[in-house]
Design a protein around this motif. Structure first.
Motif, PDB file in Angstrom:
ATOM      1  N   ASP A  34      -3.047   2.427   7.618  1.00 22.31           N
ATOM      2  CA  ASP A  34      -3.047   3.742   6.980  1.00 22.31           C
ATOM      3  C   ASP A  34      -2.690   3.595   5.507  1.00 22.31           C
ATOM      4  OD1 ASP A  34      -3.847   5.234   9.223  1.00 22.31           O
ATOM      5  OD2 ASP A  34      -1.792   5.273   9.977  1.00 22.31           O
ATOM      6  N   ASP A  35      -1.477   4.023   5.132  1.00 19.33           N
ATOM      7  CA  ASP A  35      -1.085   3.968   3.717  1.00 19.33           C
ATOM      8  C   ASP A  35      -0.011   2.913   3.454  1.00 19.33           C
ATOM      9  OD1 ASP A  35       0.956   5.223   5.040  1.00 19.33           O
ATOM     10  OD2 ASP A  35       0.968   7.017   3.798  1.00 19.33           O
ATOM     11  N   THR A  36       0.153   1.952   4.362  1.00 22.05           N
ATOM     12  CA  THR A  36       1.167   0.912   4.215  1.00 22.05           C
ATOM     13  C   THR A  36       0.518  -0.462   4.097  1.00 22.05           C
ATOM     14  OG1 THR A  36       2.742   2.203   5.510  1.00 22.05           O
ATOM     15  CG2 THR A  36       3.205  -0.139   5.263  1.00 22.05           C
ATOM     16  N   ILE A  37       0.932  -1.188   3.058  1.00 21.09           N
ATOM     17  CA  ILE A  37       0.435  -2.543   2.831  1.00 21.09           C
ATOM     18  C   ILE A  37       1.526  -3.522   3.266  1.00 21.09           C
ATOM     19  CG2 ILE A  37      -0.394  -4.198   1.118  1.00 21.09           C
ATOM     20  CD1 ILE A  37      -1.101  -1.732  -0.654  1.00 21.09           C
ATOM     21  N   PRO A  38       1.276  -4.281   4.342  1.00 20.92           N
ATOM     22  CA  PRO A  38       2.280  -5.266   4.766  1.00 20.92           C
ATOM     23  C   PRO A  38       2.197  -6.535   3.914  1.00 20.92           C
ATOM     24  CG  PRO A  38       0.448  -5.241   6.316  1.00 20.92           C
ATOM     25  CD  PRO A  38       0.154  -4.196   5.273  1.00 20.92           C
ATOM     26  N   VAL A  39       3.346  -6.976   3.426  1.00 22.72           N
ATOM     27  CA  VAL A  39       3.412  -8.177   2.599  1.00 22.72           C
ATOM     28  C   VAL A  39       4.486  -9.097   3.175  1.00 22.72           C
ATOM     29  CG1 VAL A  39       3.896  -9.106   0.304  1.00 22.72           C
ATOM     30  CG2 VAL A  39       2.745  -6.892   0.528  1.00 22.72           C
ATOM     31  N   ASP A  40       4.093 -10.332   3.470  1.00 21.41           N
ATOM     32  CA  ASP A  40       5.031 -11.322   3.979  1.00 21.41           C
ATOM     33  C   ASP A  40       5.165 -12.450   2.972  1.00 21.41           C
ATOM     34  OD1 ASP A  40       5.620 -10.175   6.540  1.00 21.41           O
ATOM     35  OD2 ASP A  40       3.602 -10.749   7.159  1.00 21.41           O
ATOM     36  N   LEU A  41       6.407 -12.786   2.653  1.00 20.14           N
ATOM     37  CA  LEU A  41       6.683 -13.919   1.782  1.00 20.14           C
ATOM     38  C   LEU A  41       7.381 -14.993   2.594  1.00 20.14           C
ATOM     39  CD1 LEU A  41       8.181 -12.218  -1.425  1.00 20.14           C
ATOM     40  CD2 LEU A  41       5.795 -12.726  -0.923  1.00 20.14           C
ATOM     41  N   GLU A  42       7.007 -16.226   2.352  1.00 17.49           N
ATOM     42  CA  GLU A  42       7.707 -17.375   2.931  1.00 17.49           C
ATOM     43  C   GLU A  42       8.236 -18.187   1.758  1.00 17.49           C
ATOM     44  OE1 GLU A  42       8.393 -18.377   6.097  1.00 17.49           O
ATOM     45  OE2 GLU A  42       7.495 -16.534   6.873  1.00 17.49           O
ATOM     46  N   TYR A  77       2.607   2.741   0.584  1.00 17.74           N
ATOM     47  CA  TYR A  77       3.872   2.034   0.717  1.00 17.74           C
ATOM     48  C   TYR A  77       3.607   0.541   0.769  1.00 17.74           C
ATOM     49  CZ  TYR A  77       5.369   6.648   2.158  1.00 17.74           C
ATOM     50  OH  TYR A  77       5.611   7.990   2.200  1.00 17.74           O
ATOM     51  N   ILE A  78       4.575  -0.224   0.315  1.00 12.80           N
ATOM     52  CA  ILE A  78       4.542  -1.667   0.480  1.00 12.80           C
ATOM     53  C   ILE A  78       5.667  -2.010   1.446  1.00 12.80           C
ATOM     54  CG2 ILE A  78       4.967  -3.892  -0.631  1.00 12.80           C
ATOM     55  CD1 ILE A  78       3.553  -2.819  -3.109  1.00 12.80           C
TER      56      ILE A  78
END
Length: 153
Positions: A34-42, A77-78
């Motif tokens: 929807d309006d959320t961008i999932p961001v994963d950092l390692e 959203y992030i």
């Protein structure tokens, strides 16, 4: 709706942010929900961006959203996670909520949890929402807002 081009631009903004901070991390931007961008950092030293009790992580997440506003119109959203911190924290909070709720149900005495940010309080409320032996309530003002678990009356 957020498209692939916007997602790629957000990834570049995040990489630039990390570069300016002299931090190295693998950046994975997932498919928007929807309006959320999932961001994963390692990264090797995640404490730098997570901070005490995830407070720095929340502020970095907000900052990255502000930096990305020119690329994405409308509400978005992030959802930033670092080394699966949020997943581990959520699992811990759910377990803690059940444990305290069991004690409250047994003793019939309410218990107050430590102050926590809105996201964490929501995890507690949602985890215990279906129970019929306890109820939850948030009290106080941020950043000292807390959840109280009470016996159901």
């Amino acid at each position: 709706m957020i498209d692939q081009q916007q997602t790629n631009k957000v990834k570049e903004i995040i990489k630039g942010f990390l570069n300016h901070m002299d931090l190295e991390a693998d950046v994975e931007v997932g498919k928007p929900d929807d309006d959320t961008i999932p961001v994963d950092l390692e990264m090797e030293n995640p404490k730098t961006l997570i901070g005490k009790e995830g407070r720095t992580l929340a502020k970095v997440q907000h900052l990255l959203k502000l930096m990305s506003r020119d690329e994405i119109e409308g509400r978005f959203y992030i959802d930033l996670d670092i080394n699966n911190y949020k997943e581990k924290k959520t699992s811990y909070l759910k377990e803690k909520a059940r444990e305290v709720a069991d004690k409250v149900a047994l003793t019939k005495k309410e218990r107050q949890l430590p102050a926590m940010p809105p996201y964490e309080r929501r995890v507690i409320h949602m985890e215990l929402a279906d129970r019929n032996d306890v109820t939850t309530q948030s009290v106080g003002q941020d950043p000292e807002r807390k959840v109280i678990i009470k016996p159901y009356e």
